[in-house]
Design an enzyme around this catalytic site. Structure first.
Site, mmCIF file in Angstrom:
data_model
loop_
_atom_site.group_PDB
_atom_site.id
_atom_site.type_symbol
_atom_site.label_atom_id
_atom_site.label_comp_id
_atom_site.label_asym_id
_atom_site.label_seq_id
_atom_site.Cartn_x
_atom_site.Cartn_y
_atom_site.Cartn_z
ATOM 1 N N ASP A 156 3.802 4.521 -1.385
ATOM 2 C CA ASP A 156 3.444 4.745 0.139
ATOM 3 C C ASP A 156 3.762 5.747 0.257
ATOM 4 O O ASP A 156 5.329 5.217 0.174
ATOM 5 C CB ASP A 156 2.441 3.672 0.363
ATOM 6 C CG ASP A 156 1.304 4.588 1.143
ATOM 7 O OD1 ASP A 156 0.122 4.362 0.822
ATOM 8 O OD2 ASP A 156 1.656 5.167 2.906
ATOM 9 N N ARG A 215 -3.958 8.466 -6.777
ATOM 10 C CA ARG A 215 -4.416 7.480 -6.651
ATOM 11 C C ARG A 215 -4.704 6.440 -8.079
ATOM 12 O O ARG A 215 -5.269 4.945 -7.970
ATOM 13 C CB ARG A 215 -5.765 6.962 -5.924
ATOM 14 C CG ARG A 215 -5.186 7.090 -3.734
ATOM 15 C CD ARG A 215 -4.630 6.461 -3.894
ATOM 16 N NE ARG A 215 -3.921 6.286 -2.679
ATOM 17 C CZ ARG A 215 -4.098 6.400 -1.451
ATOM 18 N NH1 ARG A 215 -5.464 5.402 -1.239
ATOM 19 N NH2 ARG A 215 -4.384 6.826 0.489
ATOM 20 N N TYR A 231 0.365 10.156 11.228
ATOM 21 C CA TYR A 231 0.540 8.402 11.554
ATOM 22 C C TYR A 231 1.611 7.967 12.549
ATOM 23 O O TYR A 231 1.095 7.440 13.164
ATOM 24 C CB TYR A 231 0.652 8.023 10.016
ATOM 25 C CG TYR A 231 -0.459 8.012 8.768
ATOM 26 C CD1 TYR A 231 -1.558 7.335 10.123
ATOM 27 C CD2 TYR A 231 -0.411 9.305 7.825
ATOM 28 C CE1 TYR A 231 -2.436 7.528 8.328
ATOM 29 C CE2 TYR A 231 -1.072 9.828 6.668
ATOM 30 C CZ TYR A 231 -2.128 8.510 6.909
ATOM 31 O OH TYR A 231 -3.489 8.899 6.229
ATOM 32 N N ARG A 269 -6.588 0.467 -6.456
ATOM 33 C CA ARG A 269 -8.185 -0.515 -6.532
ATOM 34 C C ARG A 269 -9.107 -0.907 -7.148
ATOM 35 O O ARG A 269 -10.142 -1.529 -7.160
ATOM 36 C CB ARG A 269 -8.601 -0.369 -4.893
ATOM 37 C CG ARG A 269 -8.352 -1.897 -3.954
ATOM 38 C CD ARG A 269 -7.671 -1.645 -2.454
ATOM 39 N NE ARG A 269 -8.593 0.003 -2.345
ATOM 40 C CZ ARG A 269 -8.447 0.442 -1.256
ATOM 41 N NH1 ARG A 269 -8.450 -0.919 -0.196
ATOM 42 N NH2 ARG A 269 -8.275 1.397 -0.902
ATOM 43 N N ARG A 323 -3.084 -7.910 -7.328
ATOM 44 C CA ARG A 323 -3.417 -8.067 -6.062
ATOM 45 C C ARG A 323 -3.822 -8.653 -5.074
ATOM 46 O O ARG A 323 -3.498 -9.686 -3.853
ATOM 47 C CB ARG A 323 -3.512 -6.945 -5.116
ATOM 48 C CG ARG A 323 -3.370 -5.636 -5.190
ATOM 49 C CD ARG A 323 -2.784 -5.265 -3.831
ATOM 50 N NE ARG A 323 -3.172 -5.036 -2.565
ATOM 51 C CZ ARG A 323 -3.007 -5.783 -1.782
ATOM 52 N NH1 ARG A 323 -3.027 -6.870 -2.021
ATOM 53 N NH2 ARG A 323 -4.361 -5.270 -0.998
HETATM 54 O O1 CP3 Z 1 -1.510 5.695 -8.229
HETATM 55 C C1 CP3 Z 1 -1.022 6.451 -6.605
HETATM 56 O O2 CP3 Z 1 -1.530 7.553 -6.498
HETATM 57 C C2 CP3 Z 1 0.368 6.060 -6.496
HETATM 58 C C3 CP3 Z 1 0.408 5.554 -4.934
HETATM 59 C C4 CP3 Z 1 0.174 6.176 -3.558
HETATM 60 C C5 CP3 Z 1 -0.452 4.815 -2.608
HETATM 61 N N1 CP3 Z 1 -0.600 5.485 -1.863
HETATM 62 C C6 CP3 Z 1 -0.780 3.326 -3.166
HETATM 63 C C7 CP3 Z 1 -1.793 3.000 -2.215
HETATM 64 C C8 CP3 Z 1 -0.268 7.201 -3.374
HETATM 65 C C9 CP3 Z 1 0.393 8.581 -3.925
HETATM 66 C C10 CP3 Z 1 -0.638 7.651 -2.319
HETATM 67 C C11 CP3 Z 1 -0.256 8.514 -1.340
HETATM 68 C C12 CP3 Z 1 -1.409 7.696 0.558
HETATM 69 N N2 CP3 Z 1 -1.301 7.293 0.731
HETATM 70 C C13 CP3 Z 1 -1.543 8.840 0.538
HETATM 71 C C14 CP3 Z 1 -1.484 10.692 0.147
HETATM 72 C C15 CP3 Z 1 -2.681 10.830 -0.897
HETATM 73 C C16 CP3 Z 1 -3.828 11.165 0.384
HETATM 74 O O3 CP3 Z 1 -4.690 10.030 -0.562
HETATM 75 O O4 CP3 Z 1 -4.194 11.984 1.118
HETATM 76 C C17 CP3 Z 1 -1.659 8.859 2.113
HETATM 77 C C18 CP3 Z 1 -2.486 9.294 3.273
HETATM 78 C C19 CP3 Z 1 -1.849 7.186 2.185
HETATM 79 C C20 CP3 Z 1 -1.815 6.591 3.456
HETATM 80 C C21 CP3 Z 1 -2.797 5.810 3.347
HETATM 81 N N3 CP3 Z 1 -1.757 4.082 2.593
HETATM 82 C C22 CP3 Z 1 -3.871 5.228 3.319
HETATM 83 C C23 CP3 Z 1 -5.132 6.166 4.409
HETATM 84 C C24 CP3 Z 1 -4.242 4.017 2.688
HETATM 85 C C25 CP3 Z 1 -5.320 2.941 2.379
HETATM 86 C C26 CP3 Z 1 -6.141 3.720 1.712
HETATM 87 C C27 CP3 Z 1 -7.765 3.272 1.211
HETATM 88 O O5 CP3 Z 1 -7.685 2.854 -0.457
HETATM 89 O O6 CP3 Z 1 -8.188 2.086 1.662
HETATM 90 C C28 CP3 Z 1 -3.022 3.327 2.351
HETATM 91 C C29 CP3 Z 1 -3.061 1.863 1.920
HETATM 92 C C30 CP3 Z 1 -2.379 2.126 0.220
HETATM 93 N N4 CP3 Z 1 -1.963 3.074 -0.727
HETATM 94 C C31 CP3 Z 1 -3.560 1.627 -1.240
HETATM 95 C C32 CP3 Z 1 -2.810 2.093 -2.551
HETATM 96 C C33 CP3 Z 1 -2.669 1.520 -3.391
HETATM 97 C C34 CP3 Z 1 -4.553 0.743 -0.829
HETATM 98 C C35 CP3 Z 1 -4.008 -1.146 -0.700
HETATM 99 C C36 CP3 Z 1 -4.277 -2.230 -1.171
HETATM 100 O O7 CP3 Z 1 -4.437 -2.121 -2.184
HETATM 101 O O8 CP3 Z 1 -4.670 -2.503 -0.285
#
Ligand code: CP3
Length: 330
Positions: A70, A21, A142, A25, A34
């Protein structure tokens, strides 16, 4: 490339450094973008997604970039619309629905491939570009739940009710994700990582029977090094190698050398600073990073990372302190 050298278990003066990640954010420049673009727009527009991919590398001088996307993004190209609020949200599917999903249409994820190509062209030659996907079990978690959950009972109960159909559904997802990863490699990914974020919820038996084999099928035959990551899965570490990845990502729950012994020292390992450490102060961060690295100092095949994604409230000066301490590890 330092990252590829570590995955080949070459001796290095310091481990490669990146973190999950890292494009997200906690970064002011990410929040800035964003404000102008939704998450969907940012992930679907190659110029914006590539820019976000590069942001943390520019700021911290990391050894790898991970493509901004994602795990749920490619599901749209299998006919499943997903919204981000900010976590994924969709109409829950049944196990039968998942088993009948069409294969991923690669033409409909071309924007991800363009993002990879743009990012690869901008990155320094010694910085690796990481592509990724969700593991079949985590995606199905999911899909059946319709969004996030604490215990993902829908997928766990469905798999018990109808193990044969569950295995079939998981293998369908694996086929699509395998093609998706190979397309990412063709587009410029040097390494690919599979996120099995919820695999730790299942028993050892279910991991060996269904969850692990589906992850293995996702990685089979890929033409670049692979990393399999599953957090909160300390009870499964001995079985990680059944997935046949190049290297394995672990969380912070066990000391890194203990996790490494369980997985087997012949496999590269990635991890495993507790993301909570980044909510302290630079001195504490430095102390904790050094303590972590002291436990594996000099061992070939270690990649420095967090044990899970960075928390959005992590102060930048703490992240800088983490990277500096990890890079001083010679
Ligand atoms: O920087 C990175 O790692 C690359 C981008 C990335 C994102 N999601 C961007 C994202 C990666 C590799 C992921 C993987 C992801 N997404 C996983 C596996 C990793 C883990 O954490 O176990 C999972 C389970 C998801 C599903 C997901 N997508 C969730 C649970 C969320 C909410 C996250 C939160 O922190 O609230 C997302 C949305 C998401 N994916 C965001 C980002 C940057 C937040 C979006 C925003 O800017 O509002």
């Amino acid at each position: 490339m330092r990252m590829l050298d570590a995955l080949a278990r070459k001796s290095l003066d310091r481990p490669p450094v990146w973190f999950m990640r890292q494009a997200g954010r906690y970064l002011p420049e990410y929040r800035e973008l964003r404000r102008l673009h939704s998450f969907a727009e940012a992930t679907h527009t190659p110029e914006i997604a590539a820019e976000i991919t590069l942001q943390p590398v520019r700021r911290f001088g990391l050894d790898a970039a991970i493509v901004f996307s994602d795990i749920m993004t490619p599901l749209e190209a299998m006919g499943v619309p997903v919204e981000f609020t900010p976590g994924p949200s969709l109409s829950p599917l049944s196990l039968e629905d998942v088993s009948r999903l069409p294969e991923l249409d690669l033409d409909r994820v071309e924007f991800v491939m363009e993002t990879l190509a743009l990012a690869r062209a901008e990155l320094p030659d010694d910085v690796a570009l990481i592509g990724f996907c969700g593991a079949p079990f985590t995606l199905m978690a999911y899909l059946l739940e319709g969004g996030g959950s604490k215990d993902f009972m829908a997928v766990r109960s469905a798999a018990v009710r109808n193990p044969k159909l569950a295995a079939e559904a998981l293998h369908g997802l694996a086929r699509s994700m395998q093609r998706y990863l190979e397309a990412q490699i063709a587009a410029g990914a040097d390494v690919v990582q599979v996120f099995d974020s919820w695999a730790g919820l299942v028993s050892e038996r279910t991991f060996l029977d269904t969850v692990g084999p589906a992850a293995a099928a996702t990685l089979e035959g890929l033409t670049a090094p692979t990393i399999f990551f599953a957090p909160d899965a300390s009870h499964l570490l001995d079985h990680f190698p059944t997935v046949r990845a190049t290297g394995y990502g672990v969380d912070w729950r066990l000391p890194l050398p203990v996790a490494w012994d369980r997985i087997g020292r012949s496999h590269p390992i990635q991890g495993s600073l507790d993301p909570a450490v980044l909510l302290t102060d630079p001195e504490t961060v430095q102390r904790e990073v050094t303590a972590l690295l002291d436990t594996v100092r000099g061992a070939a095949g270690h990649i420095f990372n967090l044990g899970h994604g960075i928390h959005r409230a992590s102060p930048i000066e703490n992240v800088s302190a983490m990277v500096a301490a990890a890079k001083e590890a010679s």
